[in-house]
Design a protein around this motif. Structure first.
Motif, PDB file in Angstrom:
ATOM      1  N   ASN A   4       0.761  -1.170   0.029  1.00 20.77           N
ATOM      2  CA  ASN A   4       0.094   0.015   0.033  1.00 20.77           C
ATOM      3  C   ASN A   4       0.866   1.341   0.015  1.00 20.77           C
ATOM      4  O   ASN A   4       0.279   2.387   0.313  1.00 20.77           O
ATOM      5  CB  ASN A   4      -1.033   0.199   1.288  1.00 20.77           C
ATOM      6  CG  ASN A   4      -0.167   0.046   2.764  1.00 20.77           C
ATOM      7  OD1 ASN A   4       0.891   0.019   2.510  1.00 20.77           O
ATOM      8  ND2 ASN A   4      -0.979  -0.423   3.939  1.00 20.77           N
ATOM      9  N   SER A   5       2.213   1.181  -0.411  1.00 26.30           N
ATOM     10  CA  SER A   5       2.915   2.425  -0.255  1.00 26.30           C
ATOM     11  C   SER A   5       4.121   2.014  -1.368  1.00 26.30           C
ATOM     12  O   SER A   5       4.805   0.894  -1.361  1.00 26.30           O
ATOM     13  CB  SER A   5       3.519   2.728   1.108  1.00 26.30           C
ATOM     14  OG  SER A   5       4.310   3.665   1.100  1.00 26.30           O
ATOM     15  N   SER A   6       4.468   3.104  -2.081  1.00 25.39           N
ATOM     16  CA  SER A   6       5.854   3.217  -2.739  1.00 25.39           C
ATOM     17  C   SER A   6       6.942   3.123  -1.660  1.00 25.39           C
ATOM     18  O   SER A   6       6.887   3.789  -0.432  1.00 25.39           O
ATOM     19  CB  SER A   6       6.086   3.962  -3.797  1.00 25.39           C
ATOM     20  OG  SER A   6       5.763   5.468  -3.322  1.00 25.39           O
ATOM     21  N   ILE A   7       8.186   3.140  -2.204  1.00 25.69           N
ATOM     22  CA  ILE A   7       9.337   3.462  -1.394  1.00 25.69           C
ATOM     23  C   ILE A   7      10.360   3.860  -2.037  1.00 25.69           C
ATOM     24  O   ILE A   7      10.722   3.524  -3.259  1.00 25.69           O
ATOM     25  CB  ILE A   7       9.846   2.197  -0.555  1.00 25.69           C
ATOM     26  CG1 ILE A   7      10.982   2.492   0.470  1.00 25.69           C
ATOM     27  CG2 ILE A   7      10.367   1.128  -1.318  1.00 25.69           C
ATOM     28  CD1 ILE A   7      11.170   1.300   1.519  1.00 25.69           C
ATOM     29  N   SER A   8      11.129   5.148  -1.535  1.00 24.82           N
ATOM     30  CA  SER A   8      12.137   5.591  -2.105  1.00 24.82           C
ATOM     31  C   SER A   8      13.465   5.483  -1.007  1.00 24.82           C
ATOM     32  O   SER A   8      13.045   5.942   0.051  1.00 24.82           O
ATOM     33  CB  SER A   8      11.887   7.210  -2.369  1.00 24.82           C
ATOM     34  OG  SER A   8      10.727   7.173  -3.491  1.00 24.82           O
ATOM     35  N   PHE A   9      14.479   5.633  -1.728  1.00 26.87           N
ATOM     36  CA  PHE A   9      15.490   5.196  -0.666  1.00 26.87           C
ATOM     37  C   PHE A   9      17.061   5.522  -1.403  1.00 26.87           C
ATOM     38  O   PHE A   9      17.057   5.573  -2.766  1.00 26.87           O
ATOM     39  CB  PHE A   9      15.904   3.687  -0.149  1.00 26.87           C
ATOM     40  CG  PHE A   9      16.004   2.601  -1.423  1.00 26.87           C
ATOM     41  CD1 PHE A   9      17.038   2.199  -1.809  1.00 26.87           C
ATOM     42  CD2 PHE A   9      14.699   2.018  -1.484  1.00 26.87           C
ATOM     43  CE1 PHE A   9      16.969   1.238  -2.601  1.00 26.87           C
ATOM     44  CE2 PHE A   9      14.759   1.073  -2.697  1.00 26.87           C
ATOM     45  CZ  PHE A   9      15.668   0.666  -2.851  1.00 26.87           C
ATOM     46  N   VAL A  10      17.929   6.084  -0.810  1.00 25.45           N
ATOM     47  CA  VAL A  10      19.195   6.206  -1.311  1.00 25.45           C
ATOM     48  C   VAL A  10      20.363   4.963  -0.896  1.00 25.45           C
ATOM     49  O   VAL A  10      19.861   4.402   0.189  1.00 25.45           O
ATOM     50  CB  VAL A  10      19.870   7.607  -0.354  1.00 25.45           C
ATOM     51  CG1 VAL A  10      19.910   7.484   0.823  1.00 25.45           C
ATOM     52  CG2 VAL A  10      21.383   7.755  -1.296  1.00 25.45           C
ATOM     53  N   CYS A  11      21.005   4.765  -1.609  1.00 22.75           N
ATOM     54  CA  CYS A  11      22.258   3.541  -1.656  1.00 22.75           C
ATOM     55  C   CYS A  11      23.425   4.186  -1.894  1.00 22.75           C
ATOM     56  O   CYS A  11      23.751   4.581  -2.828  1.00 22.75           O
ATOM     57  CB  CYS A  11      21.822   2.594  -2.401  1.00 22.75           C
ATOM     58  SG  CYS A  11      23.069   1.228  -2.241  1.00 22.75           S
ATOM     59  N   ILE A  12      24.151   3.984  -0.660  1.00 21.03           N
ATOM     60  CA  ILE A  12      25.739   4.728  -0.681  1.00 21.03           C
ATOM     61  C   ILE A  12      26.632   3.286  -0.693  1.00 21.03           C
ATOM     62  O   ILE A  12      26.337   2.584   0.270  1.00 21.03           O
ATOM     63  CB  ILE A  12      26.010   5.377   0.282  1.00 21.03           C
ATOM     64  CG1 ILE A  12      24.930   6.500   0.513  1.00 21.03           C
ATOM     65  CG2 ILE A  12      27.431   5.850   0.308  1.00 21.03           C
ATOM     66  CD1 ILE A  12      24.817   7.269   1.667  1.00 21.03           C
ATOM     67  N   GLN A  13      27.302   2.982  -1.695  1.00 21.10           N
ATOM     68  CA  GLN A  13      28.175   1.969  -1.850  1.00 21.10           C
ATOM     69  C   GLN A  13      29.594   2.379  -1.582  1.00 21.10           C
ATOM     70  O   GLN A  13      29.961   3.042  -2.337  1.00 21.10           O
ATOM     71  CB  GLN A  13      27.940   1.221  -3.035  1.00 21.10           C
ATOM     72  CG  GLN A  13      28.384  -0.299  -3.219  1.00 21.10           C
ATOM     73  CD  GLN A  13      28.131  -0.842  -4.563  1.00 21.10           C
ATOM     74  OE1 GLN A  13      29.035  -1.227  -5.346  1.00 21.10           O
ATOM     75  NE2 GLN A  13      26.759  -0.922  -5.039  1.00 21.10           N
ATOM     76  N   VAL A  14      30.167   1.699  -0.690  1.00 25.49           N
ATOM     77  CA  VAL A  14      31.561   2.114  -0.481  1.00 25.49           C
ATOM     78  C   VAL A  14      32.534   0.753  -0.305  1.00 25.49           C
ATOM     79  O   VAL A  14      31.697  -0.203   0.367  1.00 25.49           O
ATOM     80  CB  VAL A  14      31.761   3.071   0.436  1.00 25.49           C
ATOM     81  CG1 VAL A  14      31.403   4.517   0.164  1.00 25.49           C
ATOM     82  CG2 VAL A  14      31.196   2.575   2.041  1.00 25.49           C
ATOM     83  N   LYS A  15      33.628   0.652  -0.414  1.00 23.13           N
ATOM     84  CA  LYS A  15      34.646  -0.237   0.049  1.00 23.13           C
ATOM     85  C   LYS A  15      34.468  -0.577   1.544  1.00 23.13           C
ATOM     86  O   LYS A  15      35.025   0.407   2.204  1.00 23.13           O
ATOM     87  CB  LYS A  15      35.886  -0.349  -0.708  1.00 23.13           C
ATOM     88  CG  LYS A  15      36.889  -1.480  -0.513  1.00 23.13           C
ATOM     89  CD  LYS A  15      38.014  -1.395  -1.012  1.00 23.13           C
ATOM     90  CE  LYS A  15      39.012  -2.957  -0.775  1.00 23.13           C
ATOM     91  NZ  LYS A  15      40.167  -2.604  -1.561  1.00 23.13           N
ATOM     92  N   GLU A  16      34.253  -1.745   1.861  1.00 27.28           N
ATOM     93  CA  GLU A  16      34.441  -2.154   3.359  1.00 27.28           C
ATOM     94  C   GLU A  16      35.708  -1.814   3.941  1.00 27.28           C
ATOM     95  O   GLU A  16      36.609  -2.351   3.257  1.00 27.28           O
ATOM     96  CB  GLU A  16      33.841  -3.491   3.262  1.00 27.28           C
ATOM     97  CG  GLU A  16      33.697  -3.891   5.013  1.00 27.28           C
ATOM     98  CD  GLU A  16      33.125  -5.502   5.008  1.00 27.28           C
ATOM     99  OE1 GLU A  16      32.312  -5.586   5.935  1.00 27.28           O
ATOM    100  OE2 GLU A  16      33.831  -6.485   4.553  1.00 27.28           O
ATOM    101  N   ASN A  17      35.608  -1.339   5.193  1.00 29.21           N
ATOM    102  CA  ASN A  17      37.085  -1.061   5.810  1.00 29.21           C
ATOM    103  C   ASN A  17      37.713  -0.044   5.271  1.00 29.21           C
ATOM    104  O   ASN A  17      39.027  -0.117   5.421  1.00 29.21           O
ATOM    105  CB  ASN A  17      37.626  -2.340   6.217  1.00 29.21           C
ATOM    106  CG  ASN A  17      37.099  -3.197   6.997  1.00 29.21           C
ATOM    107  OD1 ASN A  17      36.316  -2.830   8.212  1.00 29.21           O
ATOM    108  ND2 ASN A  17      36.898  -4.427   6.548  1.00 29.21           N
TER     109      ASN A  17
END
Length: 117
Positions: free
Chosen positions: A91-104
């Motif tokens: 019953n709802s759309s969803i908007s999100f930001v995804c930040i991808q970075v090298k672990e450690n």
């Protein structure tokens, strides 16, 4: 030559900013899933952790077979090896930001990395 890059994002369902902003240390994407839809694949990463911020709406994410309800204001960090898939609510759309970075890879931040003038 400028010491910054600016872009503007419209209403696309998914926008990756690495090209638009000439990013060299991270990948950032802005994503919107319509009501009742989902990302059509499960994925993990070899090296990169992902940080997700829910900008609006609600839904769920399945991480390694665990179902987690998510809503506006929630933030998640997911390790590279975790298998993940995102779903908008029925019953709802969803908007999100995804930040991808090298672990450690974070050597310093904010106060330790800033030069105050």
């Amino acid at each position: 030559m400028s010491n910054y890059t600016k872009t503007n994002i419209g209403k696309e369902g998914r926008v990756e900013l690495h090209d638009a902003l000439s990013l060299t240390g991270a990948e950032v994407s802005i994503n919107t899933l319509p009501t009742g839809s989902h990302i059509p694949f499960i994925h993990s990463h070899k090296n990169n952790e992902e940080i997700y911020g829910i900008l609006s709406g609600k839904g769920k994410v399945i991480i390694d077979d665990e179902c987690i309800e998510i809503k506006e204001g929630d933030w998640l960090k997911i390790k590279p090896v975790a298998k993940r898939q995102f779903f908008a609510s029925e019953n709802s759309s969803i908007s999100f930001v995804c930040i991808q970075v090298k672990e450690n890879s974070l050597d310093s931040f904010t106060v330790n990395d800033a030069i105050v003038y």
